[in-house]
Scaffold this motif. Structure first.
Motif, mmCIF file in Angstrom:
data_model
loop_
_atom_site.group_PDB
_atom_site.id
_atom_site.type_symbol
_atom_site.label_atom_id
_atom_site.label_comp_id
_atom_site.label_asym_id
_atom_site.label_seq_id
_atom_site.Cartn_x
_atom_site.Cartn_y
_atom_site.Cartn_z
ATOM 1 N N ALA A 105 -99.107 -24.131 26.087
ATOM 2 C CA ALA A 105 -98.322 -22.983 25.618
ATOM 3 C C ALA A 105 -97.278 -22.587 26.665
ATOM 4 O O ALA A 105 -96.118 -22.332 26.340
ATOM 5 N N ARG A 106 -97.695 -22.546 27.907
ATOM 6 C CA ARG A 106 -96.762 -22.142 28.969
ATOM 7 C C ARG A 106 -95.667 -23.195 29.126
ATOM 8 O O ARG A 106 -94.498 -22.874 29.360
ATOM 9 N N ALA A 108 -94.503 -25.024 26.732
ATOM 10 C CA ALA A 108 -93.607 -24.863 25.580
ATOM 11 C C ALA A 108 -92.520 -23.835 25.884
ATOM 12 O O ALA A 108 -91.343 -24.046 25.584
ATOM 13 N N VAL A 109 -92.914 -22.712 26.504
ATOM 14 C CA VAL A 109 -91.919 -21.687 26.840
ATOM 15 C C VAL A 109 -90.939 -22.237 27.880
ATOM 16 O O VAL A 109 -89.723 -22.066 27.763
ATOM 17 N N LYS A 110 -91.471 -22.939 28.877
ATOM 18 C CA LYS A 110 -90.609 -23.455 29.960
ATOM 19 C C LYS A 110 -89.551 -24.431 29.437
ATOM 20 O O LYS A 110 -88.437 -24.463 29.936
ATOM 21 N N ALA A 113 -89.728 -25.326 23.670
ATOM 22 C CA ALA A 113 -90.262 -26.089 22.531
ATOM 23 C C ALA A 113 -91.091 -25.200 21.613
ATOM 24 O O ALA A 113 -91.624 -24.180 22.041
#
Lengths: 323, 245
Positions: A105-106, A108-110, A113
């Motif tokens: 999840a982290r 994806a933010v970075k 996505a």
């Protein structure tokens, strides 16, 4: 399509669920002229890397920074995001776990996505259309989503795809990653892990006991059956509430959700909340002396009988076929 | 100590799951909605920490006006005020973006929520919020103590637990047995009616996924009952028919 797979290790050994994730990525790549790259962070036994090739990876990137030897969600996310960008990946695949899911999840933010967890099937990809199916309402229903963002992170549930073992050799390349002091703000003080036992979320077979076992002193028959099968042990919520068994064995909607090949429920009546935690098991066997127990409706096989008589017989019968 | 507790408004754990409108809408008829069970644990612990540290608890829900009875219940349990982001929760990134937007200027010491919602089960909102705010995220937390600006937590790991230490602020996904659920008393219910509930409009968040449709699992075949004295037959069936041994 360039697919990166996050590999989770435990004491230098690649987790089986990560091999499933590689097989899952290979199934997508095979239909979409894709490539599968496995990313290993921290310590890993060299002998373990071959299995990643057999599961369908063509390349392995290994970041052997010693800071990554201790699992860290923040550091894993920073490292994975760098490699995702460096390799121009379109898709990151992770196998669901307490570590990988939040790290994904982290990440994806970075990398900007879309993030989809609890995925249960290989996506349908056609041109720009990317459709994926996931479990909702704790396994009581599903939803099919179209992922519209160009970059994607998928967290895959166990048993979502058959594990591939006939791949080939993968090339291994060392890579360096970006991790900072800020990634280690969380300090681990102590870790208590049951040694030698089969871990419940990973287990192929689970034997669970309920109130029908009458007390914690009777758990020996559950453990003996589990030991014979190489299974993990679980329990119903009342059992963990009464401290007969530790909380991390509580299977159900508010406990651990499992999806083994075989789930054996002993002396558990089958409350809807318990069923929600086990309904993606491939085969369910219920042993209960109450023929009206609702669990029989969800079971594939049922034995109406006293656990204290049935279990020793079952253990002996399994020992006999295994010998 | 300022605590933000994010709650979901979800069907009761025993609710029958059905869909309408060609399987694109959840069928709410006859369904009772509750505070997400894991969020309830987070709220209970927040109320205890508030009492111990002379703090405040704000509850936050992303939802339309129909979630207000659920928010009022959280106020009755002991939260001081509430914020409702006036939008239907579409996906985990959208929800996390709304939480992060509210939390950004709130100077919260703790941002607590359940480890996952029991409707969409994404289990990632705490991690997404943590990343959006540049804070550490920890989940699932089973024990949480705060002293001198530092939290000591127990979190569940596969097959065991881990104790961790982390300076405030941070984001945590909670689960039992972090606290005993609290049942609102009459005084709580009465005072909840007058506690402030602020409604804010959502911030824009890029759409990442679109729902095609919902579906239900295929109906199970009938159970095969094996007699207690024919356990050998069961083992044969598990080997040859189900192929799981």
């Amino acid at each position: 399509m360039s697919i990166l797979v996050f590999i989770e290790t435990d004491n230098g050994n690649v987790k089986k669920s990560s091999l499933e994730a590689v097989s899952y990525a290979h199934a997508i790549a095979a239909q979409n002229q894709g490539t599968v790259t496995a990313l290993v962070l921290g310590k890993v036994e060299e002998s373990q890397l071959g299995a990643l090739g057999m599961a369908g990876a063509s390349k392995i990137l290994h970041a052997d920074d010693t800071a990554l030897d201790t699992p860290s969600i923040m550091a894993y996310a920073s490292a994975t995001a760098k490699i995702f960008n460096d390799t121009n990946s379109d898709l990151l695949i992770l196998a669901q776990s307490a570590l990988a899911t939040p790290a994904g999840a982290r990440t994806a933010v970075k990398v900007g996505a879309a993030m989809v967890s609890n995925v249960i099937e290989v996506p349908e990809v056609s041109g720009d259309s990317f459709k994926v199916k996931r479990g909702i309402f704790t396994g009581k229903a599903f939803e099919t989503l179209t992922v519209t963002a160009p970059k994607k992170v998928l967290v895959v549930k166990k048993n979502a795809v058959e594990m591939k073992t006939d791949g080939g050799d993968a090339t291994v390349e060392k890579v360096s990653v970006d991790i900072s002091e800020g990634d280690f703000k969380l300090k681990v003080l102590e870790t208590h892990k049951q040694e030698g036992d089969v871990l419940l979320p990973e287990a192929e077979i689970v034997v669970s006991g309920g109130r029908g076992l009458k007390g914690p002193e009777n758990w020996g028959i559950i453990e003996e059956l589990a030991g014979t099968l190489g299974a993990a042990t679980g329990c119903s919520k009342p059992v963990s509430d009464m401290d007969w068994r530790p909380h991390h064995e509580h299977v159900g909607q508010t406990g651990i959700k499992v999806s083994p090949n075989l789930y054996i429920a002993v002396g558990i009546s089958g409350a809807i909340q318990h069923l929600a935690g086990v309904n993606s098991s491939k085969c369910i066997v219920v042993i209960n002396k109450d023929p009206e127990a609702p669990f029989f409706k969800a079971a594939d096989y049922g034995v109406v009988g006293d656990a204290f008589e049935v279990l020793p017989k079952l253990t002996e019968a399994i020992k006999a076929v295994k010998s | 100590m300022k605590i933000l507790v994010c709650i979901t408004h979800v069907p009761d754990t025993t609710a029958k799951i059905a869909f309408t409108d060609s399987n694109t809408k959840f069928d709410e008829s006859g369904v009772q909605f509750i505070i997400g069970p894991y969020d309830d644990y987070a709220l209970a612990r927040a109320v205890e920490l508030k009492a111990a540290h002379n703090g405040t608890v704000t509850v936050l829900n992303v939802g339309l006006a129909n979630t207000e009875p659920t928010i009022r219940k959280a106020l009755a349990i002991g939260a001081d005020d509430a914020i409702r982001v006036n939008a239907a929760p579409t996906d985990s990134f959208f929800v996390a973006s709304q939480i992060a937007a509210v939390a950004k200027d709130g100077n919260y010491d703790l941002i607590l929520m359940g480890r996952e919602s029991i409707d969409f089960n994404s289990g990632v909102v705490h991690a997404l919020v943590g990343e959006l705010l540049g804070l550490v995220s920890v989940s699932p937390v089973m024990k949480l103590e705060v002293k001198d600006g530092v939290a000591i937590m127990d979190r569940e790991i596969e097959g065991g637990k881990q104790s961790v230490e982390i300076p405030l602020p941070f984001v945590a996904g909670c689960q039992e047995p972090i606290a005993e659920w609290k049942i609102p008393n009459m005084r709580g219910i009465m005072t909840a009616r007058t506690k402030p509930l602020q409604v804010v409009e959502p911030v824009g968040a890029e759409e990442q996924v679109k729902l095609d449709q919902y579906s239900l699992p295929e109906a199970k075949g009938a159970v095969k009952i094996v007699q207690q004295d024919q356990i050998d037959d069961l083992v044969k069936m598990l080997q040859n028919e189900a192929k799981v041994l």
